[in-house]
Design a protein around this motif. Sequence first.
Motif, PDB file in Angstrom:
ATOM      1  N   PRO A  39       0.816  -1.212   0.000  1.00 40.34           N
ATOM      2  CA  PRO A  39       0.000   0.000   0.000  1.00 40.34           C
ATOM      3  C   PRO A  39       0.852   1.266   0.000  1.00 40.34           C
ATOM      4  O   PRO A  39       1.949   1.274   0.570  1.00 40.34           O
ATOM      5  CB  PRO A  39      -0.795  -0.095   1.306  1.00 40.34           C
ATOM      6  N   VAL A  40       0.349   2.323  -0.631  1.00 38.65           N
ATOM      7  CA  VAL A  40       1.029   3.617  -0.536  1.00 38.65           C
ATOM      8  C   VAL A  40       0.815   4.145   0.880  1.00 38.65           C
ATOM      9  O   VAL A  40      -0.153   3.776   1.557  1.00 38.65           O
ATOM     10  CB  VAL A  40       0.535   4.630  -1.596  1.00 38.65           C
ATOM     11  N   PRO A  41       1.697   5.006   1.343  1.00 43.37           N
ATOM     12  CA  PRO A  41       1.567   5.535   2.708  1.00 43.37           C
ATOM     13  C   PRO A  41       0.204   6.193   2.944  1.00 43.37           C
ATOM     14  O   PRO A  41      -0.281   6.968   2.132  1.00 43.37           O
ATOM     15  CB  PRO A  41       2.701   6.567   2.790  1.00 43.37           C
ATOM     16  N   GLY A  42      -0.386   5.838   4.063  1.00 45.19           N
ATOM     17  CA  GLY A  42      -1.652   6.437   4.478  1.00 45.19           C
ATOM     18  C   GLY A  42      -2.897   5.801   3.900  1.00 45.19           C
ATOM     19  O   GLY A  42      -4.011   6.119   4.328  1.00 45.19           O
ATOM     20  N   ALA A  43      -2.749   4.882   2.944  1.00 50.02           N
ATOM     21  CA  ALA A  43      -3.914   4.322   2.259  1.00 50.02           C
ATOM     22  C   ALA A  43      -4.824   3.512   3.185  1.00 50.02           C
ATOM     23  O   ALA A  43      -6.049   3.646   3.129  1.00 50.02           O
ATOM     24  CB  ALA A  43      -3.481   3.459   1.074  1.00 50.02           C
ATOM     25  N   VAL A  44      -4.246   2.690   4.037  1.00 46.88           N
ATOM     26  CA  VAL A  44      -5.054   1.811   4.885  1.00 46.88           C
ATOM     27  C   VAL A  44      -5.954   2.639   5.807  1.00 46.88           C
ATOM     28  O   VAL A  44      -7.172   2.438   5.853  1.00 46.88           O
ATOM     29  CB  VAL A  44      -4.152   0.860   5.708  1.00 46.88           C
ATOM     30  N   GLU A  45      -5.365   3.587   6.516  1.00 49.98           N
ATOM     31  CA  GLU A  45      -6.118   4.402   7.461  1.00 49.98           C
ATOM     32  C   GLU A  45      -7.157   5.264   6.741  1.00 49.98           C
ATOM     33  O   GLU A  45      -8.285   5.413   7.214  1.00 49.98           O
ATOM     34  CB  GLU A  45      -5.155   5.301   8.258  1.00 49.98           C
ATOM     35  N   LEU A  46      -6.773   5.796   5.608  1.00 50.09           N
ATOM     36  CA  LEU A  46      -7.670   6.648   4.830  1.00 50.09           C
ATOM     37  C   LEU A  46      -8.903   5.868   4.362  1.00 50.09           C
ATOM     38  O   LEU A  46     -10.039   6.319   4.524  1.00 50.09           O
ATOM     39  CB  LEU A  46      -6.927   7.218   3.625  1.00 50.09           C
ATOM     40  N   LEU A  47      -8.688   4.691   3.802  1.00 55.44           N
ATOM     41  CA  LEU A  47      -9.799   3.884   3.315  1.00 55.44           C
ATOM     42  C   LEU A  47     -10.688   3.409   4.461  1.00 55.44           C
ATOM     43  O   LEU A  47     -11.916   3.373   4.333  1.00 55.44           O
ATOM     44  CB  LEU A  47      -9.283   2.713   2.489  1.00 55.44           C
ATOM     45  N   ASP A  48     -10.072   3.073   5.591  1.00 56.89           N
ATOM     46  CA  ASP A  48     -10.865   2.692   6.769  1.00 56.89           C
ATOM     47  C   ASP A  48     -11.769   3.847   7.197  1.00 56.89           C
ATOM     48  O   ASP A  48     -12.933   3.634   7.552  1.00 56.89           O
ATOM     49  CB  ASP A  48      -9.950   2.297   7.934  1.00 56.89           C
ATOM     50  N   ARG A  49     -11.254   5.076   7.172  1.00 58.14           N
ATOM     51  CA  ARG A  49     -12.050   6.239   7.556  1.00 58.14           C
ATOM     52  C   ARG A  49     -13.207   6.464   6.583  1.00 58.14           C
ATOM     53  O   ARG A  49     -14.331   6.753   6.988  1.00 58.14           O
ATOM     54  CB  ARG A  49     -11.158   7.486   7.628  1.00 58.14           C
ATOM     55  N   LEU A  50     -12.924   6.308   5.272  1.00 57.39           N
ATOM     56  CA  LEU A  50     -13.982   6.490   4.277  1.00 57.39           C
ATOM     57  C   LEU A  50     -15.099   5.465   4.492  1.00 57.39           C
ATOM     58  O   LEU A  50     -16.277   5.805   4.412  1.00 57.39           O
ATOM     59  CB  LEU A  50     -13.419   6.390   2.863  1.00 57.39           C
ATOM     60  N   ARG A  51     -14.723   4.220   4.746  1.00 54.33           N
ATOM     61  CA  ARG A  51     -15.731   3.184   4.999  1.00 54.33           C
ATOM     62  C   ARG A  51     -16.546   3.521   6.250  1.00 54.33           C
ATOM     63  O   ARG A  51     -17.768   3.386   6.256  1.00 54.33           O
ATOM     64  CB  ARG A  51     -15.065   1.812   5.163  1.00 54.33           C
ATOM     65  N   ALA A  52     -15.856   3.959   7.301  1.00 56.20           N
ATOM     66  CA  ALA A  52     -16.549   4.313   8.543  1.00 56.20           C
ATOM     67  C   ALA A  52     -17.518   5.474   8.325  1.00 56.20           C
ATOM     68  O   ALA A  52     -18.575   5.532   8.964  1.00 56.20           O
ATOM     69  CB  ALA A  52     -15.531   4.665   9.628  1.00 56.20           C
ATOM     70  N   ASP A  53     -17.169   6.363   7.408  1.00 54.42           N
ATOM     71  CA  ASP A  53     -18.027   7.511   7.090  1.00 54.42           C
ATOM     72  C   ASP A  53     -19.130   7.155   6.090  1.00 54.42           C
ATOM     73  O   ASP A  53     -19.937   8.016   5.726  1.00 54.42           O
ATOM     74  CB  ASP A  53     -17.193   8.671   6.537  1.00 54.42           C
ATOM     75  N   GLY A  54     -19.146   5.904   5.636  1.00 54.06           N
ATOM     76  CA  GLY A  54     -20.194   5.455   4.727  1.00 54.06           C
ATOM     77  C   GLY A  54     -20.031   5.921   3.286  1.00 54.06           C
ATOM     78  O   GLY A  54     -21.009   5.930   2.531  1.00 54.06           O
ATOM     79  N   ILE A  55     -18.832   6.294   2.901  1.00 54.67           N
ATOM     80  CA  ILE A  55     -18.596   6.760   1.530  1.00 54.67           C
ATOM     81  C   ILE A  55     -18.259   5.559   0.644  1.00 54.67           C
ATOM     82  O   ILE A  55     -17.287   4.836   0.909  1.00 54.67           O
ATOM     83  CB  ILE A  55     -17.462   7.799   1.493  1.00 54.67           C
ATOM     84  N   PRO A  56     -19.036   5.308  -0.409  1.00 53.90           N
ATOM     85  CA  PRO A  56     -18.723   4.201  -1.318  1.00 53.90           C
ATOM     86  C   PRO A  56     -17.378   4.431  -2.008  1.00 53.90           C
ATOM     87  O   PRO A  56     -17.068   5.551  -2.426  1.00 53.90           O
ATOM     88  CB  PRO A  56     -19.869   4.229  -2.332  1.00 53.90           C
ATOM     89  N   ILE A  57     -16.616   3.352  -2.110  1.00 57.39           N
ATOM     90  CA  ILE A  57     -15.302   3.430  -2.753  1.00 57.39           C
ATOM     91  C   ILE A  57     -15.156   2.302  -3.764  1.00 57.39           C
ATOM     92  O   ILE A  57     -15.679   1.207  -3.570  1.00 57.39           O
ATOM     93  CB  ILE A  57     -14.156   3.388  -1.728  1.00 57.39           C
ATOM     94  N   GLY A  58     -14.445   2.610  -4.837  1.00 63.27           N
ATOM     95  CA  GLY A  58     -14.223   1.609  -5.870  1.00 63.27           C
ATOM     96  C   GLY A  58     -12.860   1.753  -6.495  1.00 63.27           C
ATOM     97  O   GLY A  58     -12.171   2.763  -6.317  1.00 63.27           O
ATOM     98  N   VAL A  59     -12.486   0.732  -7.238  1.00 69.48           N
ATOM     99  CA  VAL A  59     -11.223   0.712  -7.978  1.00 69.48           C
ATOM    100  C   VAL A  59     -11.550   0.692  -9.459  1.00 69.48           C
ATOM    101  O   VAL A  59     -12.409  -0.086  -9.903  1.00 69.48           O
ATOM    102  CB  VAL A  59     -10.371  -0.518  -7.603  1.00 69.48           C
ATOM    103  N   VAL A  60     -10.868   1.532 -10.224  1.00 71.60           N
ATOM    104  CA  VAL A  60     -10.996   1.580 -11.683  1.00 71.60           C
ATOM    105  C   VAL A  60      -9.576   1.503 -12.242  1.00 71.60           C
ATOM    106  O   VAL A  60      -8.782   2.411 -12.053  1.00 71.60           O
ATOM    107  CB  VAL A  60     -11.737   2.849 -12.159  1.00 71.60           C
ATOM    108  N   SER A  61      -9.249   0.394 -12.904  1.00 72.28           N
ATOM    109  CA  SER A  61      -7.850   0.149 -13.245  1.00 72.28           C
ATOM    110  C   SER A  61      -7.680  -0.502 -14.608  1.00 72.28           C
ATOM    111  O   SER A  61      -8.346  -1.483 -14.919  1.00 72.28           O
ATOM    112  CB  SER A  61      -7.242  -0.756 -12.161  1.00 72.28           C
ATOM    113  N   ASN A  62      -6.769   0.054 -15.394  1.00 77.34           N
ATOM    114  CA  ASN A  62      -6.334  -0.597 -16.631  1.00 77.34           C
ATOM    115  C   ASN A  62      -5.311  -1.665 -16.265  1.00 77.34           C
ATOM    116  O   ASN A  62      -4.360  -1.374 -15.529  1.00 77.34           O
ATOM    117  CB  ASN A  62      -5.646   0.406 -17.572  1.00 77.34           C
ATOM    118  N   GLN A  63      -5.496  -2.860 -16.781  1.00 77.90           N
ATOM    119  CA  GLN A  63      -4.566  -3.956 -16.532  1.00 77.90           C
ATOM    120  C   GLN A  63      -4.266  -4.672 -17.843  1.00 77.90           C
ATOM    121  O   GLN A  63      -4.633  -5.828 -18.059  1.00 77.90           O
ATOM    122  CB  GLN A  63      -5.140  -4.915 -15.482  1.00 77.90           C
TER     123      GLN A  63
END
Length: 171
Positions: A28-52
Motif C-alpha cells: 500500500p502507498v503511505p496512508g492508504a489503509v487508514e484513509l480507506l478505513d475512515r472512508l468506509r466508517a463515514d459510509g462513503i462508497p469506494i471503488g477501484v478503476v484500473s487498466n490492466q
Amino acid sequence: MTAALLFDRDDTLIVDVPYLSDPALVQPVPGAVELLDRLRADGIPIGVVSNQSGVARGLLTVDQLAAVNARVEELLGPFDTWQICVHAPADDCACRKPRPGLILAAARALGVDPAHCVVIGDIGADVRAALAAGADAVLVPTARTRLEEIEHARAAARVAPDLVTAVALAL
C-alpha cells in the motif's frame, strides 16, 4: 456533493510494480489503509478503476490478476466495486482509460450519478476518463507522471501531493 470515490490501483493505492502478477509484492502507498478505513466508517462508497493490459499482453493471467486484487483487499480492506479493463491499448475498447467506460460502470455498480463521483489517479488518463464520464478528478502525480498531464489536471481538475490530500480535496 461527492457520492463516491473511485481510485486507480497502481501508484495510487499501491506501489506500482509493472504488470504485477505476484500478490506478495503488493504494498500500500503511505496512508492508504487508514484513509480507506475512515472512508468506509463515514459510509462513503469506494471503488477501484484500473487498466490492466498485462492480461491482454500475456504478461499475467486473469487468475494472477485476481490473486493480486484479493491481496489488495486483504491489505486495504474491501471495495464496493472493482472495474478492471484487461484490454491492450490497441483493442479500442470502451472501458480502457482515458475512455469513460470504467468510471460509468463503477457509478452504475454503486448506484450513483457519475457527476457525483471523484476519480483519484496518478496519470492523465485517469483525469481524462473521469472528465469524459462527467465525473470530477484529482491527480496525485508520481515520478512517472508527465508534466503535461499535471498541467492539464491543474486546468481541468485538481492536483494533490498525496493520497490523503487528494481525498480531502475530493470531499
